[in-house]
Design a protein around this motif. Structure first.
Motif, PDB file in Angstrom:
ATOM      1  N   THR A 156       0.822  -1.206   0.000  1.00 41.58           N
ATOM      2  CA  THR A 156       0.000   0.000   0.000  1.00 41.58           C
ATOM      3  C   THR A 156       0.854   1.252   0.000  1.00 41.58           C
ATOM      4  O   THR A 156       0.611   2.200  -0.758  1.00 41.58           O
ATOM      5  CB  THR A 156      -0.935   0.008   1.224  1.00 41.58           C
ATOM      6  OG1 THR A 156      -1.754  -1.165   1.212  1.00 41.58           O
ATOM      7  CG2 THR A 156      -1.842   1.235   1.204  1.00 41.58           C
ATOM      8  N   TRP A 187      -6.716   3.657   1.555  1.00 40.49           N
ATOM      9  CA  TRP A 187      -6.894   2.675   0.482  1.00 40.49           C
ATOM     10  C   TRP A 187      -8.194   1.903   0.677  1.00 40.49           C
ATOM     11  O   TRP A 187      -8.956   1.705  -0.276  1.00 40.49           O
ATOM     12  CB  TRP A 187      -5.697   1.714   0.476  1.00 40.49           C
ATOM     13  CG  TRP A 187      -5.822   0.607  -0.518  1.00 40.49           C
ATOM     14  CD1 TRP A 187      -5.516   0.644  -1.852  1.00 40.49           C
ATOM     15  CD2 TRP A 187      -6.314  -0.721  -0.252  1.00 40.49           C
ATOM     16  NE1 TRP A 187      -5.780  -0.572  -2.438  1.00 40.49           N
ATOM     17  CE2 TRP A 187      -6.265  -1.423  -1.484  1.00 40.49           C
ATOM     18  CE3 TRP A 187      -6.779  -1.378   0.889  1.00 40.49           C
ATOM     19  CZ2 TRP A 187      -6.677  -2.756  -1.588  1.00 40.49           C
ATOM     20  CZ3 TRP A 187      -7.183  -2.699   0.782  1.00 40.49           C
ATOM     21  CH2 TRP A 187      -7.136  -3.371  -0.435  1.00 40.49           C
ATOM     22  N   TRP A 188      -8.439   1.485   1.899  1.00 42.53           N
ATOM     23  CA  TRP A 188      -9.663   0.746   2.210  1.00 42.53           C
ATOM     24  C   TRP A 188     -10.902   1.598   1.928  1.00 42.53           C
ATOM     25  O   TRP A 188     -11.885   1.115   1.364  1.00 42.53           O
ATOM     26  CB  TRP A 188      -9.641   0.323   3.675  1.00 42.53           C
ATOM     27  CG  TRP A 188     -10.829  -0.475   4.116  1.00 42.53           C
ATOM     28  CD1 TRP A 188     -11.958  -0.001   4.709  1.00 42.53           C
ATOM     29  CD2 TRP A 188     -11.008  -1.899   3.988  1.00 42.53           C
ATOM     30  NE1 TRP A 188     -12.830  -1.026   4.977  1.00 42.53           N
ATOM     31  CE2 TRP A 188     -12.270  -2.209   4.535  1.00 42.53           C
ATOM     32  CE3 TRP A 188     -10.216  -2.922   3.478  1.00 42.53           C
ATOM     33  CZ2 TRP A 188     -12.764  -3.508   4.577  1.00 42.53           C
ATOM     34  CZ3 TRP A 188     -10.721  -4.229   3.519  1.00 42.53           C
ATOM     35  CH2 TRP A 188     -11.984  -4.502   4.054  1.00 42.53           C
ATOM     36  N   ASP A 189     -10.863   2.856   2.313  1.00 41.80           N
ATOM     37  CA  ASP A 189     -11.997   3.757   2.074  1.00 41.80           C
ATOM     38  C   ASP A 189     -12.309   3.875   0.588  1.00 41.80           C
ATOM     39  O   ASP A 189     -13.485   3.921   0.186  1.00 41.80           O
ATOM     40  CB  ASP A 189     -11.690   5.152   2.643  1.00 41.80           C
ATOM     41  CG  ASP A 189     -11.778   5.207   4.160  1.00 41.80           C
ATOM     42  OD1 ASP A 189     -12.529   4.393   4.740  1.00 41.80           O
ATOM     43  OD2 ASP A 189     -11.108   6.060   4.759  1.00 41.80           O
ATOM     44  N   GLN A 217     -11.585   1.617  -1.764  1.00 39.36           N
ATOM     45  CA  GLN A 217     -12.100   0.331  -2.256  1.00 39.36           C
ATOM     46  C   GLN A 217     -13.579   0.168  -1.928  1.00 39.36           C
ATOM     47  O   GLN A 217     -14.334  -0.415  -2.723  1.00 39.36           O
ATOM     48  CB  GLN A 217     -11.300  -0.834  -1.655  1.00 39.36           C
ATOM     49  CG  GLN A 217      -9.803  -0.785  -1.886  1.00 39.36           C
ATOM     50  CD  GLN A 217      -9.423  -0.484  -3.310  1.00 39.36           C
ATOM     51  OE1 GLN A 217      -9.853  -1.166  -4.241  1.00 39.36           O
ATOM     52  NE2 GLN A 217      -8.603   0.545  -3.501  1.00 39.36           N
ATOM     53  N   TRP A 218     -13.981   0.682  -0.772  1.00 39.40           N
ATOM     54  CA  TRP A 218     -15.353   0.480  -0.319  1.00 39.40           C
ATOM     55  C   TRP A 218     -16.229   1.725  -0.442  1.00 39.40           C
ATOM     56  O   TRP A 218     -17.341   1.770   0.092  1.00 39.40           O
ATOM     57  CB  TRP A 218     -15.356  -0.022   1.132  1.00 39.40           C
ATOM     58  CG  TRP A 218     -14.812  -1.421   1.229  1.00 39.40           C
ATOM     59  CD1 TRP A 218     -13.534  -1.798   1.501  1.00 39.40           C
ATOM     60  CD2 TRP A 218     -15.541  -2.627   1.007  1.00 39.40           C
ATOM     61  NE1 TRP A 218     -13.401  -3.155   1.465  1.00 39.40           N
ATOM     62  CE2 TRP A 218     -14.630  -3.711   1.162  1.00 39.40           C
ATOM     63  CE3 TRP A 218     -16.872  -2.922   0.685  1.00 39.40           C
ATOM     64  CZ2 TRP A 218     -15.005  -5.033   1.011  1.00 39.40           C
ATOM     65  CZ3 TRP A 218     -17.239  -4.249   0.537  1.00 39.40           C
ATOM     66  CH2 TRP A 218     -16.317  -5.288   0.706  1.00 39.40           C
TER      67      TRP A 218
END
Length: 215
Positions: free
Chosen positions: A11, A179-181, A183-184
């Protein structure tokens, strides 16, 4: 444990690549002109900006005074009745003779993701200069690219900060969360109706300085 280390490294390599291929500089005149300078909030002590916030404000003012931007968007945390990052930010700009109509205030910039989504969706910003310290900028630039904002970075490291090493380490998990935010498709805490950056920003001041106090 090994998977976590791999994800962290992968990441952060992605963020490093995005930042290195973006337009960013500590030199004012190396940054392209844009609609607006986005100045994100940071800690305040009563009515006094922290050193990190003071440097962001000074750099945002430089962008405005040199004509690199025509508007300033102040975005910070005003989620509690006893804590308001925006009031000292707004007062700084007014005290340094920025035209009131050129200052926009976003009271729901609780984190970088919220600031950038709201800049695009509420203030209809397309091209901006994000003003922050170099250890924070890769995350902002990454989010801006993913959100399809034309975003440049102005590195405003005007001094050595007491917790600079801590901030650098803290960015590793913060980037994973960013990164997670993405993706979702994590939404901001608040959105709201569009308020185009082209007009006057005075009516956005509510909650920081009474509109009647500055004509």
């Amino acid at each position: 444990m090994g998977i976590l280390v791999f994800v962290t490294l992968a990441t952060n390599l992605r963020f490093w690549y995005v930042y290195q291929t973006s337009v960013h500089s500590k030199e004012l005149m190396e940054i392209p002109e844009a609609e607006v300078a986005i100045v994100p909030g940071a800690a305040v002590y009563g009515k006094t900006p922290s050193p990190i916030l003071m440097d962001r404000l000074a750099c945002g003012l430089d962008l405005y005074n040199t004509g690199r931007v025509k508007k300033i968007l102040l975005s910070g945390d005003n989620g509690k009745s006893d804590y308001n990052e925006l009031r000292p930010m707004l007062e700084f700009m007014l005290n340094h003779k920025v035209k009131p109509e050129d200052i926009f205030v976003d009271h729901a910039g609780f984190r970088t993701l919220d600031t950038l989504i709201r800049a695009k969706e509420v203030f209809l910003v397309k091209k901006a200069i994000f003003v922050s310290q170099s250890f924070f900028l890769p995350r902002a630039i990454y989010l801006g690219r993913e959100l399809e904002l034309e975003l440049y970075g102005y590195e405003c490291n005007l001094r050595t900060y007491k917790k600079e090493m801590y901030y650098g380490f803290r960015e590793y998990p913060a980037r994973i969360l960013a990164w997670w935010d993405i993706q979702w498709d994590t939404p901001p805490k608040y959105l709201g109706k569009p308020y185009p950056i082209e007009g006057s920003g005075v009516s956005t001041w509510k909650g920081s300085i009474p509109i009647s106090s500055h004509k």
